[in-house]
Design a protein around this motif. Structure first.
Motif, PDB file in Angstrom:
ATOM      1  N   GLY A  10       0.969  -1.141   0.027  1.00  0.00           N
ATOM      2  CA  GLY A  10       0.022  -0.197   0.027  1.00  0.00           C
ATOM      3  C   GLY A  10       0.764   1.139   0.017  1.00  0.00           C
ATOM      4  O   GLY A  10       0.622   2.235   0.634  1.00  0.00           O
ATOM      5  N   GLN A  11       1.912   1.205  -0.846  1.00  0.00           N
ATOM      6  CA  GLN A  11       2.977   2.479  -0.724  1.00  0.00           C
ATOM      7  C   GLN A  11       2.592   3.693  -1.599  1.00  0.00           C
ATOM      8  O   GLN A  11       2.560   3.499  -2.932  1.00  0.00           O
ATOM      9  N   ASN A  12       1.862   4.600  -1.070  1.00  0.00           N
ATOM     10  CA  ASN A  12       1.671   5.949  -1.775  1.00  0.00           C
ATOM     11  C   ASN A  12       2.460   6.852  -0.665  1.00  0.00           C
ATOM     12  O   ASN A  12       2.062   7.353   0.123  1.00  0.00           O
ATOM     13  N   ILE A  38       2.873   4.879  12.332  1.00  0.00           N
ATOM     14  CA  ILE A  38       2.362   3.687  11.642  1.00  0.00           C
ATOM     15  C   ILE A  38       3.092   3.810  10.084  1.00  0.00           C
ATOM     16  O   ILE A  38       2.299   4.579   9.422  1.00  0.00           O
ATOM     17  N   GLY A  39       3.781   2.869   9.620  1.00  0.00           N
ATOM     18  CA  GLY A  39       4.232   3.062   8.138  1.00  0.00           C
ATOM     19  C   GLY A  39       4.840   4.321   7.812  1.00  0.00           C
ATOM     20  O   GLY A  39       4.299   5.107   7.101  1.00  0.00           O
ATOM     21  N   PRO A  40       6.284   4.475   8.425  1.00  0.00           N
ATOM     22  CA  PRO A  40       6.886   5.824   8.178  1.00  0.00           C
ATOM     23  C   PRO A  40       7.289   5.920   6.688  1.00  0.00           C
ATOM     24  O   PRO A  40       7.469   7.082   6.345  1.00  0.00           O
ATOM     25  N   ILE A  59       6.735   2.034  13.243  1.00  0.00           N
ATOM     26  CA  ILE A  59       6.514   0.615  12.728  1.00  0.00           C
ATOM     27  C   ILE A  59       6.513   0.275  11.337  1.00  0.00           C
ATOM     28  O   ILE A  59       5.479   0.992  10.611  1.00  0.00           O
ATOM     29  N   GLU A  60       7.359  -0.265  10.701  1.00  0.00           N
ATOM     30  CA  GLU A  60       7.460  -0.341   9.168  1.00  0.00           C
ATOM     31  C   GLU A  60       7.655  -1.680   8.757  1.00  0.00           C
ATOM     32  O   GLU A  60       8.652  -2.675   9.277  1.00  0.00           O
ATOM     33  N   LEU A  61       6.960  -2.257   7.866  1.00  0.00           N
ATOM     34  CA  LEU A  61       7.163  -3.592   7.475  1.00  0.00           C
ATOM     35  C   LEU A  61       8.154  -3.768   6.485  1.00  0.00           C
ATOM     36  O   LEU A  61       8.788  -4.932   6.130  1.00  0.00           O
ATOM     37  N   ALA A  84       8.314  -4.342  11.548  1.00  0.00           N
ATOM     38  CA  ALA A  84       7.346  -5.421  12.042  1.00  0.00           C
ATOM     39  C   ALA A  84       6.328  -5.179  11.172  1.00  0.00           C
ATOM     40  O   ALA A  84       5.903  -3.957  10.714  1.00  0.00           O
ATOM     41  N   ASP A  85       5.067  -6.242  11.172  1.00  0.00           N
ATOM     42  CA  ASP A  85       3.823  -5.845  10.590  1.00  0.00           C
ATOM     43  C   ASP A  85       2.912  -5.350  11.774  1.00  0.00           C
ATOM     44  O   ASP A  85       2.776  -6.006  12.731  1.00  0.00           O
ATOM     45  N   VAL A  86       2.457  -4.200  11.537  1.00  0.00           N
ATOM     46  CA  VAL A  86       1.521  -3.424  12.571  1.00  0.00           C
ATOM     47  C   VAL A  86       0.412  -4.147  13.112  1.00  0.00           C
ATOM     48  O   VAL A  86       0.008  -4.145  13.928  1.00  0.00           O
ATOM     49  N   GLY A 105      -0.224   8.206  11.388  1.00  0.00           N
ATOM     50  CA  GLY A 105      -0.015   7.299  10.071  1.00  0.00           C
ATOM     51  C   GLY A 105      -0.694   7.759   8.904  1.00  0.00           C
ATOM     52  O   GLY A 105      -1.751   8.170   8.735  1.00  0.00           O
ATOM     53  N   ASN A 106      -0.039   7.693   7.648  1.00  0.00           N
ATOM     54  CA  ASN A 106      -0.429   7.724   6.415  1.00  0.00           C
ATOM     55  C   ASN A 106      -0.529   6.241   6.073  1.00  0.00           C
ATOM     56  O   ASN A 106       0.539   5.797   5.579  1.00  0.00           O
ATOM     57  N   LEU A 107      -1.597   5.783   6.314  1.00  0.00           N
ATOM     58  CA  LEU A 107      -1.868   4.258   6.462  1.00  0.00           C
ATOM     59  C   LEU A 107      -1.823   3.494   5.082  1.00  0.00           C
ATOM     60  O   LEU A 107      -2.474   4.066   4.073  1.00  0.00           O
TER      61      LEU A 107
HETATM   62  N1  SAM Z   1       4.361   7.602   5.780  1.00  0.00           N
HETATM   63  C1  SAM Z   1       4.873   7.420   4.366  1.00  0.00           C
HETATM   64  C2  SAM Z   1       4.684   8.726   3.637  1.00  0.00           C
HETATM   65  O1  SAM Z   1       3.578   9.236   3.970  1.00  0.00           O
HETATM   66  O2  SAM Z   1       5.106   8.888   2.449  1.00  0.00           O
HETATM   67  C3  SAM Z   1       4.517   6.111   3.785  1.00  0.00           C
HETATM   68  C4  SAM Z   1       2.955   5.902   3.575  1.00  0.00           C
HETATM   69  S1  SAM Z   1       2.522   4.411   2.707  1.00  0.00           S
HETATM   70  C5  SAM Z   1       0.865   4.826   2.351  1.00  0.00           C
HETATM   71  C6  SAM Z   1       2.336   3.359   3.708  1.00  0.00           C
HETATM   72  C7  SAM Z   1       3.493   2.607   4.469  1.00  0.00           C
HETATM   73  O3  SAM Z   1       3.157   1.462   5.503  1.00  0.00           O
HETATM   74  C8  SAM Z   1       4.600   2.014   3.751  1.00  0.00           C
HETATM   75  O4  SAM Z   1       5.954   2.505   4.055  1.00  0.00           O
HETATM   76  C9  SAM Z   1       4.391   0.584   3.802  1.00  0.00           C
HETATM   77  O5  SAM Z   1       5.503  -0.030   3.667  1.00  0.00           O
HETATM   78  C10 SAM Z   1       3.964   0.428   5.110  1.00  0.00           C
HETATM   79  N2  SAM Z   1       3.407  -0.754   5.528  1.00  0.00           N
HETATM   80  C11 SAM Z   1       2.437  -1.610   4.797  1.00  0.00           C
HETATM   81  N3  SAM Z   1       1.935  -2.390   5.353  1.00  0.00           N
HETATM   82  C12 SAM Z   1       2.452  -2.515   6.565  1.00  0.00           C
HETATM   83  C13 SAM Z   1       2.110  -3.316   7.818  1.00  0.00           C
HETATM   84  N4  SAM Z   1       1.377  -4.299   7.621  1.00  0.00           N
HETATM   85  N5  SAM Z   1       2.860  -2.836   8.949  1.00  0.00           N
HETATM   86  C14 SAM Z   1       3.670  -1.784   9.220  1.00  0.00           C
HETATM   87  N6  SAM Z   1       4.033  -0.919   8.081  1.00  0.00           N
HETATM   88  C15 SAM Z   1       3.112  -1.519   6.774  1.00  0.00           C
END
Ligand code: SAM
Length: 258
Positions: A10-12, A38-40, A59-61, A84-86, A105-107
């Protein structure tokens, strides 16, 4: 190092500095607070949060992003990276210093609903949450009885939290641009529950069952749990659908479940 955005995670990535600053100004991080992102990703939000709070848990996967994240945050503060997986992450384990967590978080949109339910299980250690989500998800969270997007997510989130939709974000703020519009929402756990339930497990079970088939009446969806007479005794019409019921009516039904 080059990193290609991964759809399955879900990387945007956010690249609009105006939007990033807008989110951070709503969060208003302060030194001494326990902020968890969450998801940096590559650190678009992280850098600002860290600079203001001085310390941050993230927390970053995706392990491939960690070096980029570390580089972006060098010298800005104390960054604790949990690779880790959130969805399997125990937030309560972070809240051992007595300070409630502020989640940001930008989830990843592909896991947003299970993630929200996962967070609801650990709310006792959470002060507030600021999340970027798909616009429709925020609309579902904030929907009222009778709205077409009122459902299980609306009832459960509103049972636990005050929902405050903050602002819309267009696809152009991200790279790659998602196909959907986004929205930032603030969630604040209620100090006192809005309705009295004798068991949150039973409340959750009846809400899930009632919405299992949206188009069906309560008489049908709750068969096996409550009789028509049970439902009527709570002054609720058995031919009504779940999407018309208030939190308080769900609470009443759950309180008579055996
Ligand atoms: N925060 C960043 C930004 O705004 O540019 C990235 C946002 S991106 C929409 C979502 C982030 O969540 C990605 O870095 C992705 O690798 C991470 N991610 C996806 N699934 C995840 C999970 N199950 N646990 C932790 N992080 C996760």
């Amino acid at each position: 190092m080059l990193h290609t955005a991964r759809k399955r995670f879900g990387q945007n990535f956010l690249h609009d500095v105006g939007v990033i600053q807008h989110i951070v100004s709503y969060v208003n991080p302060e030194p001494g607070q326990h902020i968890v992102e969450i998801g940096p990703g590559k650190g678009a939000l992280t850098q600002y949060l860290l600079k203001e709070a001085g310390r941050l848990d993230v927390i970053e996967l995706d392990r491939d992003l960690i070096p980029l994240l570390e580089r972006a945050c060098t010298g800005l503060g104390e960054l604790h990276i949990h690779s880790a997986d959130v969805l399997r992450f125990d937030f309560a384990a972070l809240a051992t210093d007595g300070r409630a967590l502020r989640l940001v978080g930008n989830l990843p949109y592909n896991i947003s609903t299970p993630l929200l339910f996962h967070v609801l299980e650990k709310l006792s250690c959470v002060q507030d949450m600021h999340f970027m989500l798909q616009k429709e998800v925020v609309q579902r969270m904030a929907a009222a009885p009778g709205d077409s997007d009122y459902g299980r997510l609306s009832v459960m989130i509103q049972y636990y939290c005050y929902v405050d939709p903050l602002f819309l974000v267009g696809p152009e703020a991200f790279s790659p641009a998602p196909k959907v519009e986004s929205m930032v929402v603030r969630l604040v756990p209620h100090a006192q529950p809005r309705v009295q339930v004798t068991s949150t497990a039973r409340f959750s079970a009846i809400v899930k069952q009632a919405f299992s088939q949206r188009r069906k009446t309560l008489r049908n969806t709750l068969k096996g749990l409550l009789s028509e007479d049970d439902i009527r005794a709570q002054e609720i019409d058995p031919s009504a659908r779940a999407e018309t019921l208030s939190l308080e009516q769900f609470a009443r039904l759950s309180n008579i479940l055996r």
